[in-house]
Design a protein around this motif. Structure first.
Motif, PDB file in Angstrom:
ATOM      1  N   UNK A   7       0.845  -1.185   0.000  1.00  0.00           N
ATOM      2  CA  UNK A   7       0.000   0.000   0.000  1.00  0.00           C
ATOM      3  C   UNK A   7       0.887   1.245   0.000  1.00  0.00           C
ATOM      4  N   UNK A   8       0.439   2.294  -0.697  1.00  0.00           N
ATOM      5  CA  UNK A   8       1.214   3.528  -0.793  1.00  0.00           C
ATOM      6  C   UNK A   8       0.517   4.626  -0.021  1.00  0.00           C
ATOM      7  N   UNK A   9       1.285   5.380   0.697  1.00  0.00           N
ATOM      8  CA  UNK A   9       0.755   6.447   1.552  1.00  0.00           C
ATOM      9  C   UNK A   9       0.631   7.758   0.804  1.00  0.00           C
ATOM     10  N   UNK A  10      -0.155   8.648   1.353  1.00  0.00           N
ATOM     11  CA  UNK A  10      -0.193  10.024   0.878  1.00  0.00           C
ATOM     12  C   UNK A  10      -0.768  10.169  -0.508  1.00  0.00           C
ATOM     13  N   UNK A  11      -1.758   9.368  -0.788  1.00  0.00           N
ATOM     14  CA  UNK A  11      -2.345   9.378  -2.123  1.00  0.00           C
ATOM     15  C   UNK A  11      -3.855   9.584  -1.991  1.00  0.00           C
ATOM     16  N   UNK A  12      -4.249  10.834  -1.820  1.00  0.00           N
ATOM     17  CA  UNK A  12      -5.653  11.150  -1.596  1.00  0.00           C
ATOM     18  C   UNK A  12      -6.438  11.237  -2.879  1.00  0.00           C
ATOM     19  N   UNK A  13      -7.611  11.805  -2.771  1.00  0.00           N
ATOM     20  CA  UNK A  13      -8.506  11.905  -3.921  1.00  0.00           C
ATOM     21  C   UNK A  13      -8.255  13.160  -4.747  1.00  0.00           C
ATOM     22  N   UNK A  14      -7.320  14.018  -4.294  1.00  0.00           N
ATOM     23  CA  UNK A  14      -7.165  15.313  -4.947  1.00  0.00           C
ATOM     24  C   UNK A  14      -6.494  15.228  -6.309  1.00  0.00           C
ATOM     25  N   UNK A  15      -5.929  14.065  -6.634  1.00  0.00           N
ATOM     26  CA  UNK A  15      -5.250  13.933  -7.923  1.00  0.00           C
ATOM     27  C   UNK A  15      -5.985  12.988  -8.866  1.00  0.00           C
ATOM     28  N   UNK A  16      -7.287  12.840  -8.666  1.00  0.00           N
ATOM     29  CA  UNK A  16      -8.082  11.992  -9.554  1.00  0.00           C
ATOM     30  C   UNK A  16      -8.079  12.604 -10.964  1.00  0.00           C
ATOM     31  N   UNK A  17      -7.870  11.784 -11.988  1.00  0.00           N
ATOM     32  CA  UNK A  17      -7.840  12.326 -13.359  1.00  0.00           C
ATOM     33  C   UNK A  17      -9.181  12.949 -13.761  1.00  0.00           C
ATOM     34  N   UNK A  18      -9.114  13.895 -14.688  1.00  0.00           N
ATOM     35  CA  UNK A  18     -10.325  14.527 -15.213  1.00  0.00           C
ATOM     36  C   UNK A  18     -11.273  13.472 -15.763  1.00  0.00           C
ATOM     37  N   UNK A  19     -12.564  13.671 -15.493  1.00  0.00           N
ATOM     38  CA  UNK A  19     -13.571  12.760 -16.020  1.00  0.00           C
ATOM     39  C   UNK A  19     -13.967  11.676 -15.047  1.00  0.00           C
ATOM     40  N   UNK A  20     -13.333  11.660 -13.872  1.00  0.00           N
ATOM     41  CA  UNK A  20     -13.649  10.647 -12.857  1.00  0.00           C
ATOM     42  C   UNK A  20     -13.953  11.353 -11.535  1.00  0.00           C
TER      43      UNK A  20
END
Ligand SMILES: [Zn+2]
Length: 95
Positions: A7-20
């Motif tokens: 599992x990787x840390x520090x990966x929130x929802x703020x970098x979801x690609x456009x369209x998702x």
């Protein structure tokens, strides 16, 4: 297929690609499946997040896999069932 992942840390929802709308939405559309239960082996909780993982022993390709919040914690190593959807579409889905 079953994969040994970290599992990787520090990966929130703020970098979801456009369209998702979320990483879970990204996983559903790319895998062409509906999110159900947590993909961690031996966990039967409902999947709540599209977790970022990498496959242990492989290069640093990041994949999304649905996990419950309990399993999406820290940088644990564990087994999950695919499909694993790569963040970068130049990489292939791991079924
Ligand atoms: Zn779980």
């Amino acid at each position: 297929m079953r994969y040994y992942v970290q599992n990787l840390n520090g990966t929130g929802n703020n970098d979801v690609p456009n369209g998702y709308t979320s990483w879970l939405d990204f996983w559903e559309k790319k895998a062409n499946k509906k999110v159900g239960y947590c993909h961690a082996v031996n966990c039967s909780a409902k999947a709540e997040v599209g977790a970022h993982v990498k496959i242990v022993g492989e290069t640093n390709v990041q994949y999304i896999v649905p996990l419950c919040k309990g399993c999406n914690n820290g940088t644990d190593l564990f087994y999950v069932d695919g499909p694993l959807v790569p963040i970068n579409s130049n990489n292939t889905i791991r079924l």
